[in-house]
Design a protein around this motif. Sequence first.
Motif, PDB file in Angstrom:
ATOM      1  N   THR A  26      -1.824   1.772  -5.618  1.00 60.95           N
ATOM      2  CA  THR A  26      -2.799   1.179  -6.544  1.00 60.95           C
ATOM      3  C   THR A  26      -2.134   0.893  -7.886  1.00 60.95           C
ATOM      4  O   THR A  26      -2.365  -0.150  -8.511  1.00 60.95           O
ATOM      5  CB  THR A  26      -3.994   2.129  -6.750  1.00 60.95           C
ATOM      6  N   PHE A  27      -1.279   1.823  -8.311  1.00 65.41           N
ATOM      7  CA  PHE A  27      -0.538   1.621  -9.559  1.00 65.41           C
ATOM      8  C   PHE A  27       0.361   0.395  -9.463  1.00 65.41           C
ATOM      9  O   PHE A  27       0.432  -0.427 -10.380  1.00 65.41           O
ATOM     10  CB  PHE A  27       0.288   2.872  -9.863  1.00 65.41           C
ATOM     11  N   VAL A  28       1.055   0.264  -8.307  1.00 66.46           N
ATOM     12  CA  VAL A  28       1.956  -0.877  -8.114  1.00 66.46           C
ATOM     13  C   VAL A  28       1.180  -2.191  -8.168  1.00 66.46           C
ATOM     14  O   VAL A  28       1.612  -3.176  -8.779  1.00 66.46           O
ATOM     15  CB  VAL A  28       2.700  -0.739  -6.768  1.00 66.46           C
ATOM     16  N   SER A  29      -0.002  -2.191  -7.558  1.00 69.52           N
ATOM     17  CA  SER A  29      -0.777  -3.438  -7.508  1.00 69.52           C
ATOM     18  C   SER A  29      -1.291  -3.854  -8.879  1.00 69.52           C
ATOM     19  O   SER A  29      -1.641  -5.018  -9.079  1.00 69.52           O
ATOM     20  CB  SER A  29      -1.960  -3.278  -6.544  1.00 69.52           C
ATOM     21  N   ASN A  30      -1.331  -2.935  -9.801  1.00 69.39           N
ATOM     22  CA  ASN A  30      -1.827  -3.255 -11.135  1.00 69.39           C
ATOM     23  C   ASN A  30      -0.717  -3.622 -12.117  1.00 69.39           C
ATOM     24  O   ASN A  30      -1.013  -3.947 -13.273  1.00 69.39           O
ATOM     25  CB  ASN A  30      -2.627  -2.075 -11.696  1.00 69.39           C
ATOM     26  N   ARG A  31       0.546  -3.566 -11.661  1.00 67.15           N
ATOM     27  CA  ARG A  31       1.652  -3.948 -12.537  1.00 67.15           C
ATOM     28  C   ARG A  31       1.813  -5.463 -12.519  1.00 67.15           C
ATOM     29  O   ARG A  31       1.924  -6.079 -11.448  1.00 67.15           O
ATOM     30  CB  ARG A  31       2.961  -3.298 -12.089  1.00 67.15           C
ATOM     31  N   PRO A  32       1.798  -6.095 -13.656  1.00 62.06           N
ATOM     32  CA  PRO A  32       1.907  -7.566 -13.685  1.00 62.06           C
ATOM     33  C   PRO A  32       3.274  -8.047 -13.186  1.00 62.06           C
ATOM     34  O   PRO A  32       4.322  -7.523 -13.587  1.00 62.06           O
ATOM     35  CB  PRO A  32       1.702  -7.902 -15.163  1.00 62.06           C
ATOM     36  N   GLY A  33       3.247  -8.993 -12.256  1.00 59.86           N
ATOM     37  CA  GLY A  33       4.468  -9.622 -11.764  1.00 59.86           C
ATOM     38  C   GLY A  33       5.161  -8.888 -10.644  1.00 59.86           C
ATOM     39  O   GLY A  33       6.202  -9.348 -10.158  1.00 59.86           O
ATOM     40  N   TRP A  34       4.640  -7.743 -10.202  1.00 61.86           N
ATOM     41  CA  TRP A  34       5.322  -6.989  -9.146  1.00 61.86           C
ATOM     42  C   TRP A  34       4.966  -7.514  -7.757  1.00 61.86           C
ATOM     43  O   TRP A  34       5.726  -7.336  -6.815  1.00 61.86           O
ATOM     44  CB  TRP A  34       4.953  -5.503  -9.226  1.00 61.86           C
ATOM     45  N   LEU A  35       3.806  -8.087  -7.601  1.00 57.54           N
ATOM     46  CA  LEU A  35       3.355  -8.573  -6.305  1.00 57.54           C
ATOM     47  C   LEU A  35       2.964 -10.038  -6.417  1.00 57.54           C
ATOM     48  O   LEU A  35       2.458 -10.479  -7.458  1.00 57.54           O
ATOM     49  CB  LEU A  35       2.160  -7.761  -5.798  1.00 57.54           C
ATOM     50  N   ALA A  36       3.162 -10.762  -5.332  1.00 60.39           N
ATOM     51  CA  ALA A  36       2.814 -12.181  -5.342  1.00 60.39           C
ATOM     52  C   ALA A  36       1.297 -12.365  -5.377  1.00 60.39           C
ATOM     53  O   ALA A  36       0.773 -13.222  -6.087  1.00 60.39           O
ATOM     54  CB  ALA A  36       3.417 -12.873  -4.115  1.00 60.39           C
ATOM     55  N   ASP A  37       0.576 -11.549  -4.571  1.00 60.96           N
ATOM     56  CA  ASP A  37      -0.895 -11.639  -4.531  1.00 60.96           C
ATOM     57  C   ASP A  37      -1.471 -10.340  -5.111  1.00 60.96           C
ATOM     58  O   ASP A  37      -1.934  -9.454  -4.381  1.00 60.96           O
ATOM     59  CB  ASP A  37      -1.357 -11.865  -3.089  1.00 60.96           C
ATOM     60  N   GLN A  38      -1.412 -10.236  -6.386  1.00 58.38           N
ATOM     61  CA  GLN A  38      -1.795  -8.992  -7.066  1.00 58.38           C
ATOM     62  C   GLN A  38      -3.269  -8.649  -6.853  1.00 58.38           C
ATOM     63  O   GLN A  38      -3.614  -7.502  -6.562  1.00 58.38           O
ATOM     64  CB  GLN A  38      -1.499  -9.129  -8.563  1.00 58.38           C
ATOM     65  N   ALA A  39      -4.166  -9.603  -6.957  1.00 56.04           N
ATOM     66  CA  ALA A  39      -5.606  -9.344  -6.829  1.00 56.04           C
ATOM     67  C   ALA A  39      -5.944  -8.809  -5.439  1.00 56.04           C
ATOM     68  O   ALA A  39      -6.785  -7.908  -5.282  1.00 56.04           O
ATOM     69  CB  ALA A  39      -6.397 -10.619  -7.121  1.00 56.04           C
ATOM     70  N   HIS A  40      -5.310  -9.353  -4.403  1.00 47.93           N
ATOM     71  CA  HIS A  40      -5.583  -8.902  -3.034  1.00 47.93           C
ATOM     72  C   HIS A  40      -5.257  -7.431  -2.870  1.00 47.93           C
ATOM     73  O   HIS A  40      -6.055  -6.657  -2.314  1.00 47.93           O
ATOM     74  CB  HIS A  40      -4.759  -9.741  -2.049  1.00 47.93           C
ATOM     75  N   TRP A  41      -4.089  -7.017  -3.353  1.00 48.29           N
ATOM     76  CA  TRP A  41      -3.670  -5.630  -3.162  1.00 48.29           C
ATOM     77  C   TRP A  41      -4.464  -4.659  -4.050  1.00 48.29           C
ATOM     78  O   TRP A  41      -4.679  -3.504  -3.675  1.00 48.29           O
ATOM     79  CB  TRP A  41      -2.167  -5.492  -3.422  1.00 48.29           C
ATOM     80  N   GLN A  42      -4.908  -5.129  -5.192  1.00 43.50           N
ATOM     81  CA  GLN A  42      -5.761  -4.273  -6.024  1.00 43.50           C
ATOM     82  C   GLN A  42      -7.067  -3.932  -5.299  1.00 43.50           C
ATOM     83  O   GLN A  42      -7.508  -2.779  -5.268  1.00 43.50           O
ATOM     84  CB  GLN A  42      -6.077  -4.970  -7.353  1.00 43.50           C
TER      85      GLN A  42
END
Length: 520
Positions: free
Chosen positions: A39-55
């Motif tokens: 959850t922490f990783v998904s909230n880091r800007p620029g770490w994931l291509a589809d950030q909203a999906h993983w959040q």
Amino acid sequence: ARHGHVDENYMAEQVRRADTTEGDIDTLSHRIAQIRTWTFVSNRPGWLADQAHWQEKTREIEDRLSDALHERLTKRFVDRRTSVLMRRLRENTMPEAEISPTGTVLVEGHHVGELQGFRFTADQTAGGEDAKAVRTAAQKALAAEFESRAERFGASANGDIALGSDGTLRWIGAPIGTLVSGEDALKPRLVLLADEQLTGPARDKVATRAERFVNFQIESLLKPLVDLKNADQISGIGRGIAFQLVENFGLINRRDIAEEMKSLDQEGRAALRRLGVRFGAYHVFVPALIKPAPAGLVTLLWALKNDGKDKPGFGDVVHALASGRTSVVIDPAFDKTFYKLAGYRNLGRRAVRIDILERLADLIRPATNWKPGLGQRPDGAYDGQSFMVTPPMMSILGATADDMEEILKGLGYRAEPKPAVEVKARLEAQDNAAREAAVAKLATEEAARAEQAKAAEAAATDAAAEAAVEGSEPASDAVAVSETAVEIPAEITSDAAAEPAAPAVEEQADAPVETEQDEA
């Protein structure tokens, strides 16, 4: 990570491993810690291509794992509670119960439910064997508590008991009974809110104390109605009016009993007045009931008798009375009876308090009783047959000019619009005539006083002259008396002086003789 990003496939695999609710408490706790990392990783800007999906994905998994952990913890607690309670029951020993001030019941340290008044509510989380164990243990542990509470309630003071506006009877805040309709509106029935575990003498003691309190409330707050109901000393028409007042909770429009009022003699009126009845211009009513506490109880008793607790407006009008409102705008959704029960009368779009309407009558009466030429014109008087609305009239009602027309129409008056110029001219003519009459009357009174003063002065002069004439004759008599008085005492004085001298000499001569004889 590649080029500063977390690989999507790697992220998906790690999240998939954490997405299961199987396992014990420790396993679930470990998975929650893992998913929170992602959850922490998904909230880091620029770490994931589809950030909203993983959040969203990680948050859903964390919620499911938390629910599962809570369920496991609850089950472990319930299992332990059940085993402890069942063991106590098998041992046939009295479980140790503890009741907090808020009513929470603990048996052997375990929460089993809530005790409010004389009703026990078991823990809603218990089910199956656990629920049975909880209820059985609670009943056994609370047996002595019910007896103790019944004793305390039976000896409680009135200040510890309260009757709510909804008819619920409470003891130190806990509901212990509720009122329901009886055959007589002033004698509702009481239904105890108590478990079947409260039985025998203990239940009778609670019921007796509760009924005594309810009767006390009715007999004290509604004493005038109780007295009117039991007024055997009143007979005939007066008795009939008393009966109607009780049936209508202390308020009757005078127009509705006009014939009875014509036939009611002075003795009957006096008897009703002694019981708190007032005969107003528009109403026959009991002023003591137009107060928040009596009005609230009257509203409740009527609602019990007429299934009115669920009707719109129940209790709301009493709040307006408690706030001191002399009139209120009628809510069309409310049952209109509630206004009457609170001491208001519906007139047009406003409801006006009964005692205020009688004060209005006191302002109108001098204006209608006055006749042109009979002294100064009172405020609001016009021609001796009609009257004008004045600011004080509107002020006590809290009404506008439009409201006043509707209110007065409801009281039986008829409005007659007149041109302002005509009204002004008529009033000025009447006031001028009154002033001239007052001046003429004053002049007449002053002339009469002057005439009286002149007559009094003449009378005083004549009296003084007569007194002078009459006073000269008694003066010569006084001199004659004086001369006579001088001549008579001269003779008496010479005789009196001669007579006492001889005895004095004799006494002086005798005394020595007696002395000599004593010596011999």
